[in-house]
Each structure stands twice: as structure tokens, then as C-alpha cells.
Design an enzyme around this catalytic site. Structure first.
Site, mmCIF file in Angstrom:
data_model
loop_
_atom_site.group_PDB
_atom_site.id
_atom_site.type_symbol
_atom_site.label_atom_id
_atom_site.label_comp_id
_atom_site.label_asym_id
_atom_site.label_seq_id
_atom_site.Cartn_x
_atom_site.Cartn_y
_atom_site.Cartn_z
ATOM 1 C CG HIS A 203 -51.730 -52.879 61.299
ATOM 2 N ND1 HIS A 203 -52.295 -51.743 60.746
ATOM 3 C CD2 HIS A 203 -52.365 -53.084 62.480
ATOM 4 C CE1 HIS A 203 -53.238 -51.297 61.558
ATOM 5 N NE2 HIS A 203 -53.303 -52.088 62.611
ATOM 6 C CG ASN B 43 -50.109 -53.204 55.560
ATOM 7 O OD1 ASN B 43 -49.470 -52.182 55.281
ATOM 8 N ND2 ASN B 43 -51.077 -53.204 56.467
ATOM 9 C CG ASP C 122 -57.546 -59.822 52.765
ATOM 10 O OD1 ASP C 122 -57.623 -58.619 53.121
ATOM 11 O OD2 ASP C 122 -57.966 -60.756 53.465
ATOM 12 C CB ILE D 88 -57.896 -48.243 51.537
ATOM 13 C CG1 ILE D 88 -57.771 -48.067 53.058
ATOM 14 C CG2 ILE D 88 -58.584 -49.563 51.201
ATOM 15 C CD1 ILE D 88 -59.076 -47.941 53.784
ATOM 16 C CG LEU D 89 -53.256 -50.099 47.661
ATOM 17 C CD1 LEU D 89 -52.064 -50.993 47.975
ATOM 18 C CD2 LEU D 89 -53.009 -49.291 46.388
ATOM 19 C CG ASP E 33 -54.854 -53.054 58.597
ATOM 20 O OD1 ASP E 33 -53.951 -53.031 57.747
ATOM 21 O OD2 ASP E 33 -55.256 -52.030 59.184
ATOM 22 N N GLY F 274 -59.637 -56.725 52.214
ATOM 23 C CA GLY F 274 -60.085 -56.050 53.426
ATOM 24 C C GLY F 274 -59.023 -55.088 53.948
#
Ligand code: GAR
Length: 194
Positions: A108, A106, A140, A91-92, A144, A142
């Protein structure tokens, strides 16, 4: 030429599909670098296509933010038009995401907003749903949660195992990734704010 940096952590099947697509001179984008948080098979795909790679492991840093700052400096050195998280499983933090968003997307393996997080395929099977899918979204702060760009359904046949379902989803998501990059590079798809 529209330039892409791909971040990976694992097998790199999506990266490989994008490298194959972008090796066609008619394709409107090129992969200019591949980064990872650890040694991974995906980096071998990059090396086969003579694309520069970099690895920034979190273990050498005192905080996630400090790690992400160095990862970001590697990415920014390449001045990409787009950053793709293709199976990048860390997680960035906000300092990384905010520097790049909305130019960061991303992949998913679910029909977001359903089944966020690291176990989307397992969670879809556990929920007993009849269909899941593949989603590409803007990243963003959050997990996903960013704006959805492309989404495609995948049926879940009765009795399918988790690895079989992941394989089925990945056939769809590889095509989706190539199409998303092509559309973004040619202006057919726009990266608006998330
Ligand atoms: C992909 O299926 C991607 O959707 C998933 O990791 C896989 C990486 O495969 N990403 C996530 O689950 C992110 N939450 P690959 O390394 O073979 O491209």
C-alpha cells in the site's frame, strides 16, 4: 522452496521486481503463479519469466463471493506459501481472505494507518503532509487494516505531482517487496495473525 502467488490488476512494476529477484537461484523464494481480475500488462511480465498466469474476471459471476471462490481455487491449486497483492485493485471478500490469512500480504502506497483505500497518493497530497511512504501488511477482512509488517517513509517535496510521487513511492516499495519476501522465506520475518 518457498512459493509465492502474486495477484495483480495493472502495470505490474512490483511483480516485475519480484520476478527479477526470484530469477536469481540464490533467492530463497519463487513465484509459482500470477493471477489477475482482468487482462493487464502485469501478466506479460509473468509470461516473459515463464510463470503460469490466470485471469478470473468478476463480471462473469452473480456475486463477489462466487467470483472470489473461483479465484481462490486457482490460487490454492498452486499451493503457495504466500499470496502477494501487488496492485490488485479489487476488494477481496471474507471467504477469500479467511482461507488464506495470515499468508496473504498487500502493498500500500502510504504510511498506514494513514490514507487507506484506492487513492492513497492523491489523499496524502490533498492533506498537505510532508511525508508519506510504503507499507506491507497482512490482509484481513478490512481495507488496508491488517497487521503492518514493513514500512518505509518517503518525503513529499513541495510541488510534486501525483504521478511523480507515486513513482517515488514505487521505487521504495519494489525494494520493500523483494525484502519482505526474502525475509518471510528465510524465516527472518514471521506471519503472525493480524
Ligand atoms: C502500487 O503502488 C501499490 O502500492 C498500489 O498499486 C500500485 C500497483 O503498481 N496498491 C494500492 O494502491 C492498493 N490499495 P504496479 O502494478 O506497478 O505494481
Amino acid at each position: 522452496m518457498f512459493s509465492v502467488v502474486v495477484l495483480v490488476s495493472g502495470a505490474g512494476s512490483n511483480l516485475k521486481a519480484l520476478l527479477e529477484a526470484t530469477s536469481n537461484p540464490m533467492f530463497p523464494a519463487q513465484v509459482v503463479g500470477v493471477g489477475s481480475d482482468k487482462a493487464s500488462i502485469a501478466l506479460e511480465h509473468a509470461e516473459q519469466f515463464r510463470v503460469p498466469t490466470f485471469v478470473v474476471e468478476p463480471s462473469g459471476f452473480s456475486s463477489t463471493e462466487a467470483w472470489a471462490k473461483v479465484l481462490l481455487s486457482n490460487v490454492e491449486y498452486l499451493k503457495p506459501d504466500l499470496v502477494v497483492l501487488a496492485g490488485f485493485m479489487k476488494i477481496l471478500p471474507a471467504n477469500f481472505v479467511n482461507a488464506l490469512s495470515p499468508r496473504i500480504i498487500n502493498l500500500h502506497p502510504s504510511l498506514l494507518p494513514e490514507f487507506r483505500g484506492a487513492h492513497a497518493v492523491r489523499d496524502a497530497l490533498a492533506a498537505g503532509v510532508k511525508k508519506t511512504g510504503a507499507t506491507i501488511h497482512i490482509v484481513d477482512e478490512g481495507v488496508d487494516t491488517g497487521k503492518i509488517l514493513l514500512q518505509q517513509e518517503v518525503e513529499i517535496p513541495a510541488g510534486i505531482s501525483e504521478p511523480e510521487l507515486l513513482t517515488k513511492i514505487q521505487v521504495v516499495e519494489r525494494q520493500q517487496l523483494v525484502e519482505a519476501v526474502r525475509m518471510l522465506a528465510s524465516g527472518e520475518l514471521e506471519l503472525a495473525g493480524s
